[in-house]
Design a protein around this motif. Structure first.
Motif, PDB file in Angstrom:
ATOM      1  N   GLY A 171       0.777  -1.231   0.000  1.00 34.33           N
ATOM      2  CA  GLY A 171       0.000   0.000   0.000  1.00 34.33           C
ATOM      3  C   GLY A 171       0.808   1.281   0.000  1.00 34.33           C
ATOM      4  O   GLY A 171       0.235   2.376   0.034  1.00 34.33           O
ATOM      5  N   TYR A 172       2.124   1.184  -0.064  1.00 29.17           N
ATOM      6  CA  TYR A 172       2.949   2.401  -0.129  1.00 29.17           C
ATOM      7  C   TYR A 172       2.833   3.004  -1.522  1.00 29.17           C
ATOM      8  O   TYR A 172       2.950   2.306  -2.529  1.00 29.17           O
ATOM      9  CB  TYR A 172       4.422   2.075   0.181  1.00 29.17           C
ATOM     10  CG  TYR A 172       4.665   1.693   1.618  1.00 29.17           C
ATOM     11  CD1 TYR A 172       4.777   2.672   2.607  1.00 29.17           C
ATOM     12  CD2 TYR A 172       4.782   0.360   1.982  1.00 29.17           C
ATOM     13  CE1 TYR A 172       4.993   2.321   3.934  1.00 29.17           C
ATOM     14  CE2 TYR A 172       5.003  -0.004   3.306  1.00 29.17           C
ATOM     15  CZ  TYR A 172       5.108   0.986   4.282  1.00 29.17           C
ATOM     16  OH  TYR A 172       5.327   0.629   5.586  1.00 29.17           O
ATOM     17  N   ASP A 173       2.612   4.309  -1.575  1.00 29.80           N
ATOM     18  CA  ASP A 173       2.517   4.978  -2.875  1.00 29.80           C
ATOM     19  C   ASP A 173       3.715   5.882  -3.157  1.00 29.80           C
ATOM     20  O   ASP A 173       3.853   6.434  -4.241  1.00 29.80           O
ATOM     21  CB  ASP A 173       1.223   5.789  -2.977  1.00 29.80           C
ATOM     22  CG  ASP A 173       1.044   6.786  -1.832  1.00 29.80           C
ATOM     23  OD1 ASP A 173       2.033   7.418  -1.431  1.00 29.80           O
ATOM     24  OD2 ASP A 173      -0.086   6.894  -1.331  1.00 29.80           O
ATOM     25  N   THR A 174       4.595   6.048  -2.151  1.00 30.32           N
ATOM     26  CA  THR A 174       5.772   6.901  -2.294  1.00 30.32           C
ATOM     27  C   THR A 174       6.952   6.225  -1.610  1.00 30.32           C
ATOM     28  O   THR A 174       6.815   5.712  -0.489  1.00 30.32           O
ATOM     29  CB  THR A 174       5.544   8.288  -1.669  1.00 30.32           C
ATOM     30  OG1 THR A 174       4.316   8.831  -2.165  1.00 30.32           O
ATOM     31  CG2 THR A 174       6.681   9.235  -2.000  1.00 30.32           C
ATOM     32  N   ILE A 175       8.110   6.217  -2.281  1.00 29.86           N
ATOM     33  CA  ILE A 175       9.321   5.611  -1.726  1.00 29.86           C
ATOM     34  C   ILE A 175      10.474   6.584  -1.908  1.00 29.86           C
ATOM     35  O   ILE A 175      10.763   7.016  -3.030  1.00 29.86           O
ATOM     36  CB  ILE A 175       9.660   4.280  -2.437  1.00 29.86           C
ATOM     37  CG1 ILE A 175       8.518   3.274  -2.283  1.00 29.86           C
ATOM     38  CG2 ILE A 175      10.963   3.701  -1.890  1.00 29.86           C
ATOM     39  CD1 ILE A 175       8.670   2.033  -3.168  1.00 29.86           C
ATOM     40  N   ILE A 176      11.112   6.953  -0.810  1.00 35.02           N
ATOM     41  CA  ILE A 176      12.382   7.690  -0.879  1.00 35.02           C
ATOM     42  C   ILE A 176      13.487   6.675  -0.602  1.00 35.02           C
ATOM     43  O   ILE A 176      13.524   6.053   0.463  1.00 35.02           O
ATOM     44  CB  ILE A 176      12.452   8.841   0.139  1.00 35.02           C
ATOM     45  CG1 ILE A 176      11.296   9.821  -0.067  1.00 35.02           C
ATOM     46  CG2 ILE A 176      13.791   9.570   0.011  1.00 35.02           C
ATOM     47  CD1 ILE A 176      11.271  10.958   0.950  1.00 35.02           C
ATOM     48  N   SER A 177      14.387   6.510  -1.571  1.00 39.75           N
ATOM     49  CA  SER A 177      15.444   5.503  -1.478  1.00 39.75           C
ATOM     50  C   SER A 177      16.778   6.218  -1.287  1.00 39.75           C
ATOM     51  O   SER A 177      17.356   6.767  -2.235  1.00 39.75           O
ATOM     52  CB  SER A 177      15.447   4.661  -2.766  1.00 39.75           C
ATOM     53  OG  SER A 177      15.831   3.344  -2.548  1.00 39.75           O
ATOM     54  N   ILE A 178      17.260   6.245  -0.044  1.00 35.39           N
ATOM     55  CA  ILE A 178      18.440   7.032   0.347  1.00 35.39           C
ATOM     56  C   ILE A 178      19.669   6.130   0.371  1.00 35.39           C
ATOM     57  O   ILE A 178      19.712   5.147   1.120  1.00 35.39           O
ATOM     58  CB  ILE A 178      18.225   7.662   1.731  1.00 35.39           C
ATOM     59  CG1 ILE A 178      16.951   8.511   1.746  1.00 35.39           C
ATOM     60  CG2 ILE A 178      19.442   8.486   2.148  1.00 35.39           C
ATOM     61  CD1 ILE A 178      16.545   8.993   3.137  1.00 35.39           C
ATOM     62  N   HIS A 179      20.693   6.491  -0.432  1.00 31.76           N
ATOM     63  CA  HIS A 179      21.825   5.566  -0.579  1.00 31.76           C
ATOM     64  C   HIS A 179      23.177   6.265  -0.512  1.00 31.76           C
ATOM     65  O   HIS A 179      23.272   7.487  -0.569  1.00 31.76           O
ATOM     66  CB  HIS A 179      21.682   4.796  -1.890  1.00 31.76           C
ATOM     67  CG  HIS A 179      20.457   3.937  -1.892  1.00 31.76           C
ATOM     68  ND1 HIS A 179      20.398   2.735  -1.231  1.00 31.76           N
ATOM     69  CD2 HIS A 179      19.226   4.142  -2.435  1.00 31.76           C
ATOM     70  CE1 HIS A 179      19.190   2.211  -1.381  1.00 31.76           C
ATOM     71  NE2 HIS A 179      18.458   3.045  -2.092  1.00 31.76           N
ATOM     72  N   LEU A 180      24.202   5.407  -0.371  1.00 31.72           N
ATOM     73  CA  LEU A 180      25.557   5.924  -0.247  1.00 31.72           C
ATOM     74  C   LEU A 180      25.954   6.690  -1.500  1.00 31.72           C
ATOM     75  O   LEU A 180      25.406   6.504  -2.580  1.00 31.72           O
ATOM     76  CB  LEU A 180      26.553   4.810   0.032  1.00 31.72           C
ATOM     77  CG  LEU A 180      27.041   3.896  -1.088  1.00 31.72           C
ATOM     78  CD1 LEU A 180      28.309   3.169  -0.624  1.00 31.72           C
ATOM     79  CD2 LEU A 180      25.987   2.887  -1.497  1.00 31.72           C
ATOM     80  N   SER A 181      26.929   7.536  -1.309  1.00 31.47           N
ATOM     81  CA  SER A 181      27.334   8.500  -2.319  1.00 31.47           C
ATOM     82  C   SER A 181      27.600   7.873  -3.678  1.00 31.47           C
ATOM     83  O   SER A 181      28.226   6.816  -3.800  1.00 31.47           O
ATOM     84  CB  SER A 181      28.610   9.209  -1.848  1.00 31.47           C
ATOM     85  OG  SER A 181      29.144  10.000  -2.879  1.00 31.47           O
ATOM     86  N   LEU A 182      27.136   8.562  -4.710  1.00 29.78           N
ATOM     87  CA  LEU A 182      27.408   8.159  -6.081  1.00 29.78           C
ATOM     88  C   LEU A 182      28.914   8.119  -6.356  1.00 29.78           C
ATOM     89  O   LEU A 182      29.375   7.374  -7.219  1.00 29.78           O
ATOM     90  CB  LEU A 182      26.726   9.128  -7.047  1.00 29.78           C
ATOM     91  CG  LEU A 182      26.857   8.868  -8.546  1.00 29.78           C
ATOM     92  CD1 LEU A 182      26.335   7.492  -8.908  1.00 29.78           C
ATOM     93  CD2 LEU A 182      26.129   9.947  -9.331  1.00 29.78           C
ATOM     94  N   GLY A 183      29.682   8.901  -5.602  1.00 27.52           N
ATOM     95  CA  GLY A 183      31.131   8.885  -5.760  1.00 27.52           C
ATOM     96  C   GLY A 183      31.781   7.620  -5.242  1.00 27.52           C
ATOM     97  O   GLY A 183      32.947   7.351  -5.536  1.00 27.52           O
ATOM     98  N   ILE A 184      31.045   6.818  -4.471  1.00 31.51           N
ATOM     99  CA  ILE A 184      31.549   5.547  -3.963  1.00 31.51           C
ATOM    100  C   ILE A 184      30.951   4.379  -4.740  1.00 31.51           C
ATOM    101  O   ILE A 184      31.619   3.393  -5.024  1.00 31.51           O
ATOM    102  CB  ILE A 184      31.226   5.390  -2.457  1.00 31.51           C
ATOM    103  CG1 ILE A 184      31.851   6.535  -1.660  1.00 31.51           C
ATOM    104  CG2 ILE A 184      31.728   4.046  -1.931  1.00 31.51           C
ATOM    105  CD1 ILE A 184      31.483   6.502  -0.186  1.00 31.51           C
TER     106      ILE A 184
END
Length: 282
Positions: free
Chosen positions: A80-93
């Motif tokens: 039932g989730y309609d929104t997901i914030i996907s927080i991840h390690l730096s693109l530089g890594i």
């Protein structure tokens, strides 16, 4: 809005946060002597450093499979989730957060927002905690993302490592600092610049490097001009972390200071005994 937060296993999180019903964590694989370990599932930090000492091959890390992320997002949509914030390690890594953009529109009716923390470990964990807390307070998606941007814009980290070879061999330090350090017998202070690990300053001794890191953290505190918290992060080096916490607490008695550790993924790149100093606005 029913919001889910997704992060990866390099985020340092409290046990309470880990158990939050709206949080999911994607493990990042570490390959050691040909065997794959999923961080936070198959192996924890303490065990990893013991294995690292006795490993025959240089350890490596790998991105999680995109299919694994997609399955997780589909499972969240089914809940039932309609929104997901996907927080991840730096693109530089790691390029993982960039790859997530390719599946951001894969699920009808679900808004998926891949978010590059431009950092990792404790500061990234704080972003995750802040997003969950704001969602619990009923804040809007725009408010949550704006707050995450504020934290990201007011976060700095500095690292002192025993050996730069891990970073260079893993391709995470590309500005030639390892060669310079070897020739001049310096103790480099590293930092994140646009999400990449780079040489910040060359220092002549460990003591001076630690003193400089403590000083820089104080300078950032003044520049932010808002409440902050500080972190000491260690790679199997708790004794030094405790010493540094005490020194920072004496210098900045009004600031909350927390100690955490680098897990296997970041520990692979920084090497055992590394110490990180971080500051973030709250």
């Amino acid at each position: 809005m029913k919001l889910a937060i997704v992060t990866d296993s390099t985020a340092f999180l409290s046990e309470g946060t880990r158990k939050h019903p709206d949080l999911s964590i994607i493990p990042i694989p570490v390959i050691l002597d040909g065997k794959i370990f999923n961080e936070g599932i198959d192996i924890e930090a303490d065990e990893y450093y013991d294995l690292l000492k006795n490993s025959k091959e240089f350890p490596t890390t790998s991105q999680p499979a995109l299919g694994e992320a997609l399955e997780l997002y589909q499972s969240l949509a089914a809940q039932g989730y309609d929104t997901i914030i996907s927080i991840h390690l730096s693109l530089g890594i790691s390029g993982f957060v960039r790859n997530l953009h390719t599946i951001a529109d894969a699920i009808d009716g679900v808004t998926i927002i891949p978010y590059d923390s431009k950092i990792t470990s404790m500061p990234m964990g704080y972003m995750v905690e802040a997003a969950l807390n704001l969602a619990d307070q009923g804040k809007s998606l725009e408010d949550i993302l704006a707050h995450l941007d504020m934290i990201r814009d007011h976060t700095n980290a500095y690292m002192i490592v025993d050996d730069l070879n891990n970073l260079v061999r893993g391709g995470r330090l590309t500005n030639g600092a390892a060669l310079v350090a070897g020739l001049l017998k310096i103790k480099p202070v590293l930092t994140f610049e646009d999400g990449k690990i780079v040489l910040f300053e060359k220092i002549r001794s460990s003591k001076k490097a630690f003193n400089r890191a403590e000083e820089i953290i104080g300078q950032r505190k003044q520049e932010y001009n808002r409440p902050v918290k500080m972190y000491i992060i260690h790679a199997n080096n708790l004794e030094v972390a405790l010493e540094e916490k005490q020194k920072l607490q004496e210098k900045y008695p009004d600031v909350p200071i927390e100690i955490g550790h680098f897990g296997p993924v970041i520990g692979t790149h920084l090497g055992e005994k590394a110490i990180g100093f971080a500051i973030t606005a709250i």
